[in-house]
Design a protein around this motif. Sequence first.
Motif, PDB file in Angstrom:
ATOM      1  N   UNK A  57      68.810 -25.733  56.901  1.00  0.00           N
ATOM      2  CA  UNK A  57      69.050 -24.504  57.647  1.00  0.00           C
ATOM      3  C   UNK A  57      68.518 -23.300  56.877  1.00  0.00           C
ATOM      4  N   UNK A  58      68.126 -22.276  57.639  1.00  0.00           N
ATOM      5  CA  UNK A  58      67.621 -21.028  57.092  1.00  0.00           C
ATOM      6  C   UNK A  58      66.406 -21.303  56.200  1.00  0.00           C
ATOM      7  N   UNK A  59      66.430 -20.897  54.931  1.00  0.00           N
ATOM      8  CA  UNK A  59      65.285 -21.182  54.061  1.00  0.00           C
ATOM      9  C   UNK A  59      65.069 -22.684  53.931  1.00  0.00           C
ATOM     10  N   UNK A  60      66.127 -23.463  54.018  1.00  0.00           N
ATOM     11  CA  UNK A  60      65.980 -24.915  54.005  1.00  0.00           C
ATOM     12  C   UNK A  60      65.281 -25.421  55.249  1.00  0.00           C
ATOM     13  N   UNK A  61      65.445 -24.724  56.379  1.00  0.00           N
ATOM     14  CA  UNK A  61      64.726 -25.090  57.601  1.00  0.00           C
ATOM     15  C   UNK A  61      63.248 -24.752  57.469  1.00  0.00           C
ATOM     16  N   UNK A  62      62.952 -23.618  56.849  1.00  0.00           N
ATOM     17  CA  UNK A  62      61.557 -23.248  56.578  1.00  0.00           C
ATOM     18  C   UNK A  62      60.894 -24.316  55.714  1.00  0.00           C
ATOM     19  N   UNK A  63      61.598 -24.732  54.653  1.00  0.00           N
ATOM     20  CA  UNK A  63      61.061 -25.772  53.773  1.00  0.00           C
ATOM     21  C   UNK A  63      60.921 -27.094  54.510  1.00  0.00           C
ATOM     22  N   UNK A  69      57.660 -38.660  57.764  1.00  0.00           N
ATOM     23  CA  UNK A  69      58.911 -38.054  58.220  1.00  0.00           C
ATOM     24  C   UNK A  69      58.956 -38.155  59.741  1.00  0.00           C
ATOM     25  N   UNK A  70      60.019 -38.750  60.261  1.00  0.00           N
ATOM     26  CA  UNK A  70      60.082 -38.984  61.707  1.00  0.00           C
ATOM     27  C   UNK A  70      60.878 -37.935  62.465  1.00  0.00           C
ATOM     28  N   UNK A  71      61.771 -37.233  61.776  1.00  0.00           N
ATOM     29  CA  UNK A  71      62.601 -36.252  62.466  1.00  0.00           C
ATOM     30  C   UNK A  71      62.891 -35.072  61.544  1.00  0.00           C
ATOM     31  N   UNK A  72      62.926 -33.879  62.141  1.00  0.00           N
ATOM     32  CA  UNK A  72      63.338 -32.667  61.434  1.00  0.00           C
ATOM     33  C   UNK A  72      64.364 -31.947  62.290  1.00  0.00           C
ATOM     34  N   UNK A  73      65.455 -31.561  61.665  1.00  0.00           N
ATOM     35  CA  UNK A  73      66.444 -30.688  62.301  1.00  0.00           C
ATOM     36  C   UNK A  73      66.413 -29.369  61.535  1.00  0.00           C
ATOM     37  N   UNK A  74      66.055 -28.299  62.232  1.00  0.00           N
ATOM     38  CA  UNK A  74      65.902 -26.991  61.594  1.00  0.00           C
ATOM     39  C   UNK A  74      66.896 -26.016  62.201  1.00  0.00           C
ATOM     40  N   UNK A  75      67.927 -25.692  61.445  1.00  0.00           N
ATOM     41  CA  UNK A  75      68.898 -24.704  61.885  1.00  0.00           C
ATOM     42  C   UNK A  75      68.483 -23.311  61.449  1.00  0.00           C
ATOM     43  N   UNK A  76      68.519 -22.352  62.359  1.00  0.00           N
ATOM     44  CA  UNK A  76      68.081 -20.984  62.090  1.00  0.00           C
ATOM     45  C   UNK A  76      66.670 -20.998  61.506  1.00  0.00           C
ATOM     46  N   UNK A 125      62.323 -20.883  60.863  1.00  0.00           N
ATOM     47  CA  UNK A 125      61.252 -19.900  60.691  1.00  0.00           C
ATOM     48  C   UNK A 125      59.943 -20.532  61.127  1.00  0.00           C
ATOM     49  N   UNK A 126      59.074 -19.722  61.701  1.00  0.00           N
ATOM     50  CA  UNK A 126      57.748 -20.217  62.081  1.00  0.00           C
ATOM     51  C   UNK A 126      56.692 -19.868  61.048  1.00  0.00           C
ATOM     52  N   UNK A 127      57.090 -19.138  60.002  1.00  0.00           N
ATOM     53  CA  UNK A 127      56.137 -18.732  58.969  1.00  0.00           C
ATOM     54  C   UNK A 127      56.689 -19.064  57.589  1.00  0.00           C
ATOM     55  N   UNK A 128      55.789 -19.062  56.625  1.00  0.00           N
ATOM     56  CA  UNK A 128      56.172 -19.125  55.217  1.00  0.00           C
ATOM     57  C   UNK A 128      56.375 -17.690  54.738  1.00  0.00           C
ATOM     58  N   UNK A 152      61.142 -32.825  66.595  1.00  0.00           N
ATOM     59  CA  UNK A 152      61.753 -31.638  66.005  1.00  0.00           C
ATOM     60  C   UNK A 152      62.870 -31.114  66.893  1.00  0.00           C
ATOM     61  N   UNK A 153      64.025 -30.869  66.283  1.00  0.00           N
ATOM     62  CA  UNK A 153      65.145 -30.201  66.947  1.00  0.00           C
ATOM     63  C   UNK A 153      65.447 -28.920  66.183  1.00  0.00           C
ATOM     64  N   UNK A 154      65.496 -27.797  66.901  1.00  0.00           N
ATOM     65  CA  UNK A 154      65.846 -26.519  66.290  1.00  0.00           C
ATOM     66  C   UNK A 154      67.095 -25.954  66.948  1.00  0.00           C
ATOM     67  N   UNK A 155      67.896 -25.253  66.142  1.00  0.00           N
ATOM     68  CA  UNK A 155      69.146 -24.653  66.616  1.00  0.00           C
ATOM     69  C   UNK A 155      69.177 -23.202  66.140  1.00  0.00           C
ATOM     70  N   UNK A 156      69.457 -22.269  67.057  1.00  0.00           N
ATOM     71  CA  UNK A 156      69.470 -20.857  66.651  1.00  0.00           C
ATOM     72  C   UNK A 156      70.504 -20.078  67.442  1.00  0.00           C
ATOM     73  N   UNK A 157      70.878 -18.930  66.905  1.00  0.00           N
ATOM     74  CA  UNK A 157      71.792 -18.002  67.561  1.00  0.00           C
ATOM     75  C   UNK A 157      71.074 -16.711  67.902  1.00  0.00           C
ATOM     76  N   UNK A 158      71.197 -16.252  69.136  1.00  0.00           N
ATOM     77  CA  UNK A 158      70.488 -15.049  69.572  1.00  0.00           C
ATOM     78  C   UNK A 158      70.991 -13.787  68.875  1.00  0.00           C
TER      79      UNK A 158
END
Length: 353
Positions: free
Chosen positions: A164-170, A181-188, A190-193, A259-265
């Motif tokens: 999540x967060x910076x860990x999601x970016x990584x 790697x077959x699956x990524x779960x990215x909480x909060x 980022x689309x950029x480095x 890829x599964x992403x989770x975010x809060x507006x």
Amino acid sequence: MVARRGSCCDGGGPPLSAWGRRSIMKRRWKIAIGVVLFLVVAAGGLFAWNLLKPAKPAEIVDAGTTGRRIDEGGLFANYFTAGQARRPGILLLGGSEGGLGKDLKLQALLLQKAGYNVLHLGYFNVPGKHSKLERVPLEHFYRGLDWLKARPEVDGTALAIVGYSKGAEAALLVATRYPGVRAVVAGMPSNVVWDGLSGPAILFGGISSWSQGGTPVPSLAYGSGDGSKDLLPVFVNALAELGKHPETEIPVERFAGRLLMVCGERDLLWPSCPMGRAVEARARKAGRPAVQLLTYPEAGHAVMGAPLPPEHKTMRHWATIGGTAQANAAARADSWPKVVAFLDATLANPPAP
């Protein structure tokens, strides 16, 4: 008797010559300049010390009775095995808090209970690693995945990264560079480095969060703020200039898994939902990876993680950077079962050719 005319500078003595008065003024100016220079140097030294001083030690929790500490081969982590032969492996990554914190341990325990072998990796501000999040070698994450693959209880063909967060970016960046790697779960997500999270990186720019082979990964510098203490405008204003720095966008199309992403507006830390939609748009345009984005209108930067009641101190803390404790707790209660179901569906079957 005629009284002598005194000088303002000598307490009644003979008047000073013009040369004497100039000499006194020069001495005064030298003293004043010296004081100013001293203050400037002292302030500069304090500023430099604040930039370069080591970060405060991060939280490092014990692995507990169902896990164990890994401190070998350049890894510092907590490992939680499912205790079953040939089960999938998950690399679990925290955010800018660093260390090995409680919130991620709760996630690790839930994933372990769901039948996964979980390596909760400390990638900065842990023993043997940089104290600040800058130029973190991606090889460290590769080493964690290699370690998982080598475990007899881990199915090396069923690897996932959850962050999540910076860990999601990584997580997303690593998945585009590490095959298998077959699956990524990215909480909060980022689309950029982004540039690193250190004093010099924030003030001067040009210091990436990540590196590979000793070379910094191209990164987007932070934008200007709005005069408040809020961080969100810094990221929003930087993203407005992304068109000038396309090399900093994560090439998500290089990831061949799901890829599964989770975010809060209402995320007030960084614009995770707009960035998540940017990842989704790029993936759909390229035709891969398969993407699912879960958005929660009233939640903030605590949208994903182990379900906790609203009154829990963790939820009260996270509410300060977006959403309410109630909305964040509800989002976690809804999103976490979907995270586990996504991992089950993606990792249960053999990978496609």
